[in-house]
Design a protein around this motif. Structure first.
Motif, PDB file in Angstrom:
ATOM      1  N   ARG A 211       0.820  -1.220   0.000  1.00 56.03           N
ATOM      2  CA  ARG A 211       0.000   0.000   0.000  1.00 56.03           C
ATOM      3  C   ARG A 211       0.848   1.262   0.000  1.00 56.03           C
ATOM      4  O   ARG A 211       0.421   2.274  -0.541  1.00 56.03           O
ATOM      5  CB  ARG A 211      -0.928   0.022   1.225  1.00 56.03           C
ATOM      6  CG  ARG A 211      -1.868  -1.170   1.323  1.00 56.03           C
ATOM      7  CD  ARG A 211      -2.714  -1.377   0.086  1.00 56.03           C
ATOM      8  NE  ARG A 211      -3.695  -0.325  -0.139  1.00 56.03           N
ATOM      9  CZ  ARG A 211      -5.013  -0.440   0.014  1.00 56.03           C
ATOM     10  NH1 ARG A 211      -5.526  -1.586   0.433  1.00 56.03           N
ATOM     11  NH2 ARG A 211      -5.820   0.561  -0.237  1.00 56.03           N
ATOM     12  N   GLU A 212       2.006   1.224   0.666  1.00 56.58           N
ATOM     13  CA  GLU A 212       2.838   2.427   0.768  1.00 56.58           C
ATOM     14  C   GLU A 212       4.306   2.036   0.709  1.00 56.58           C
ATOM     15  O   GLU A 212       4.672   0.938   1.128  1.00 56.58           O
ATOM     16  CB  GLU A 212       2.625   3.117   2.118  1.00 56.58           C
ATOM     17  CG  GLU A 212       1.290   3.773   2.256  1.00 56.58           C
ATOM     18  CD  GLU A 212       1.172   4.526   3.580  1.00 56.58           C
ATOM     19  OE1 GLU A 212       0.039   4.763   3.991  1.00 56.58           O
ATOM     20  OE2 GLU A 212       2.221   4.842   4.197  1.00 56.58           O
ATOM     21  N   VAL A 213       5.127   2.954   0.214  1.00 54.75           N
ATOM     22  CA  VAL A 213       6.568   2.732   0.174  1.00 54.75           C
ATOM     23  C   VAL A 213       7.263   3.997   0.675  1.00 54.75           C
ATOM     24  O   VAL A 213       6.884   5.106   0.292  1.00 54.75           O
ATOM     25  CB  VAL A 213       7.054   2.407  -1.256  1.00 54.75           C
ATOM     26  CG1 VAL A 213       8.554   2.110  -1.246  1.00 54.75           C
ATOM     27  CG2 VAL A 213       6.285   1.226  -1.847  1.00 54.75           C
ATOM     28  N   LEU A 214       8.271   3.808   1.533  1.00 54.51           N
ATOM     29  CA  LEU A 214       9.058   4.924   2.048  1.00 54.51           C
ATOM     30  C   LEU A 214      10.508   4.720   1.626  1.00 54.51           C
ATOM     31  O   LEU A 214      11.094   3.669   1.866  1.00 54.51           O
ATOM     32  CB  LEU A 214       8.979   4.979   3.579  1.00 54.51           C
ATOM     33  CG  LEU A 214       7.568   5.086   4.165  1.00 54.51           C
ATOM     34  CD1 LEU A 214       7.606   5.007   5.693  1.00 54.51           C
ATOM     35  CD2 LEU A 214       6.892   6.387   3.724  1.00 54.51           C
ATOM     36  N   ALA A 302       7.994   9.444  -0.463  1.00 52.46           N
ATOM     37  CA  ALA A 302       6.918   8.526  -0.055  1.00 52.46           C
ATOM     38  C   ALA A 302       6.017   8.252  -1.245  1.00 52.46           C
ATOM     39  O   ALA A 302       5.776   9.134  -2.071  1.00 52.46           O
ATOM     40  CB  ALA A 302       6.098   9.135   1.083  1.00 52.46           C
ATOM     41  N   MET A 303       5.548   7.029  -1.325  1.00 54.28           N
ATOM     42  CA  MET A 303       4.641   6.614  -2.398  1.00 54.28           C
ATOM     43  C   MET A 303       3.437   5.916  -1.785  1.00 54.28           C
ATOM     44  O   MET A 303       3.598   5.090  -0.888  1.00 54.28           O
ATOM     45  CB  MET A 303       5.372   5.656  -3.338  1.00 54.28           C
ATOM     46  CG  MET A 303       4.584   5.253  -4.556  1.00 54.28           C
ATOM     47  SD  MET A 303       4.672   3.470  -4.819  1.00 54.28           S
ATOM     48  CE  MET A 303       3.549   2.907  -3.570  1.00 54.28           C
ATOM     49  N   VAL A 304       2.255   6.246  -2.264  1.00 53.69           N
ATOM     50  CA  VAL A 304       1.031   5.593  -1.800  1.00 53.69           C
ATOM     51  C   VAL A 304       0.329   5.007  -3.023  1.00 53.69           C
ATOM     52  O   VAL A 304       0.106   5.717  -4.017  1.00 53.69           O
ATOM     53  CB  VAL A 304       0.115   6.592  -1.054  1.00 53.69           C
ATOM     54  CG1 VAL A 304      -1.181   5.912  -0.623  1.00 53.69           C
ATOM     55  CG2 VAL A 304       0.841   7.180   0.159  1.00 53.69           C
ATOM     56  N   ASN A 305       0.000   3.725  -2.958  1.00 47.95           N
ATOM     57  CA  ASN A 305      -0.708   3.100  -4.084  1.00 47.95           C
ATOM     58  C   ASN A 305      -2.158   3.572  -4.148  1.00 47.95           C
ATOM     59  O   ASN A 305      -2.789   3.818  -3.117  1.00 47.95           O
ATOM     60  CB  ASN A 305      -0.685   1.573  -3.941  1.00 47.95           C
ATOM     61  CG  ASN A 305       0.577   0.955  -4.528  1.00 47.95           C
ATOM     62  OD1 ASN A 305       1.252   1.556  -5.362  1.00 47.95           O
ATOM     63  ND2 ASN A 305       0.894  -0.248  -4.081  1.00 47.95           N
TER      64      ASN A 305
END
Ligand SMILES: Nc1ncnc2c1ncn2[C@@H]1O[C@H](COP(=O)(O)OP(=O)(O)O)[C@@H](O)[C@H]1O
Ligand SMILES: [Mg+2]
Length: 371
Positions: A211-214, A302-305
């Motif tokens: 769901r998320e990547v940091l 930060a990335m949020v799907n």
């Protein structure tokens, strides 16, 4: 002159490879279904599926072949390689990357730390593992799973038996681990062995789906170095060419292997805006045997799907674009609940502010409100 790169597959990974190919003026041919998300942006498409006929037709149109998904006939790839098409990664490396059991065998032998694991085809074998390691257990299909499909958490022998009946084939068995966090470490490697290792990213999953990547993962320097070492060892052991994505668990303060993918990876999407060279560009550079780019992180990212919820994110694009300083990526895939349809990335000034901006834009796309 650079080689024409044939990409097996036309999903979002192929779609994100295309801008990098365009910048470097690399010619790309896709083997894809006409409805696939990358197709509208690629001039040269071989319509079809990755069966023997499709792969042969792609091979006629390119000098180097790579894959954006793992459902490819490896025997046909090996034939094409023998007939003179460069296949990168090699069919042998792909054979490891598509099979979680082979990953554990090969990398375990190379000294990569793994959790306890076994292969089981019967209830008796699963019981024996549970006697040594306790319930609950995680049972996995060795091949073909993604986004947690093919991963089953079971807390007793009845549940395990039900999975055995459903899957009907050998299963990888692991304890349900007390995971502190999950990491993805990408390695880009050229045919001659030159490689670059990205900083570990933290991947946050829900129900088996990222769901998320940091990026970089908020972990201490010693653990990051350990993760990078394991990923480098994995790439050298597998002999990958292109990007190898190494998924790791942190358990008791140390990394253990989860799984590999021999292609760009969701955990690497923040590198598009957040690293000096994206995973997509380095994948192409590696498969075309060009010098690799610097993988360094420019600023905390930060990335949020964007995962399908109540409505199609395309309806909400104009609202989400009101959020300043985020990169919205929509994959052009048909809307369905629970399907990955895009992602949003925000860069700096720190992880928490980047997470906040990306999260607000993703929430607008998924739900129409910023909550
Ligand atoms: N042994 C385990 N213990 C606890 N959680 C696990 C275990 N194995 C997998 N998971 C969870 O399930 C997710 C998906 O598993 P993974 O093997 O990566 O399958 P996939 O091929 O679907 O990505 C992992 O990212 C993790 O969150
Ligand atoms: Mg995984």
């Amino acid at each position: 002159v650079t080689p024409t790169v044939g990409i097996v597959g036309g999903g979002q990974l192929a779609r994100m490879l295309l801008p990098a190919a365009a910048r470097l003026d690399l010619a790309v041919t896709l083997l894809a279904d006409p409805s696939d998300s990358a197709v509208p942006f690629c001039r040269d498409v071989v319509p079809g599926i990755p069966d023997a006929q499709g792969l042969r037709r792609l091979a006629e149109r390119c000098e180097v072949m790579t894959v954006e998904h793992e459902l490819v006939d490896l025997e046909v790839l090996a034939e094409l390689q023998a007939a003179g098409t460069e296949v990168r990664p090699s069919p042998a490396a792909l054979g490891v990357a598509v099979d979680k059991v082979r990953q554990h065998e090969l990398l375990g032998d190379a000294g990569v730390p793994t959790a306890p694991w076994a292969v089981a085809t019967t209830s008796g074998e699963i019981d024996a593992f549970a006697i040594d390691h306790g319930w609950s257990l995680v049972l996995k299909r060795p091949r073909g799973g993604y986004d947690g499909r093919g991963v089953f958490v079971v807390s007793d022998r009845e549940q395990a038996a039900a999975v055995l009946t459903e899957v009907a084939g050998p299963l990888l068995v692991e304890p349900a681990l007390p995971i502190e966090c999950e990491l993805a470490v990408l390695v880009a490697r050229r045919p001659g062995g030159e490689l670059v290792v990205y900083d570990p990213a933290e991947t946050v999953q829900a129900d088996g789906m990222c769901r998320e990547v940091l990026l970089p993962a908020p972990i201490d320097a010693a653990l990051a170095a350990e993760a990078r070492d394991v990923a480098r060892t994995a790439a050298m052991t597998v002999g990958s060419v292109g990007v190898l994505s190494v998924e790791l668990f942190v358990v008791d303060g140390h990394v253990v292997l989860n799984e590999l993918a021999a292609r760009p990876h969701n955990g690497g999407h923040p590198t598009i805006e957040g690293a000096v060279t994206s995973q997509f560009e380095n994948h192409l550079r590696a498969v075309a045997d060009l010098p690799l780019g610097n993988p360094a992180v420019r600023a905390p990212t930060a990335m949020v799907n964007v995962v399908g919820e109540a409505r199609d994110p395309r309806e909400r694009l104009a609202v989400a674009l009101e959020i300043d300083d985020v990169a919205i990526h929509l994959y052009g895939k048909a809307y369905r609940r629970g399907r990955k349809l895009g992602h949003v990335t925000a860069v700096g000034p720190d992880l928490s502010q980047a997470r906040d901006r990306a999260g607000r834009a993703a929430a607008l796309l998924m739900r129409g409100s910023a909550g």
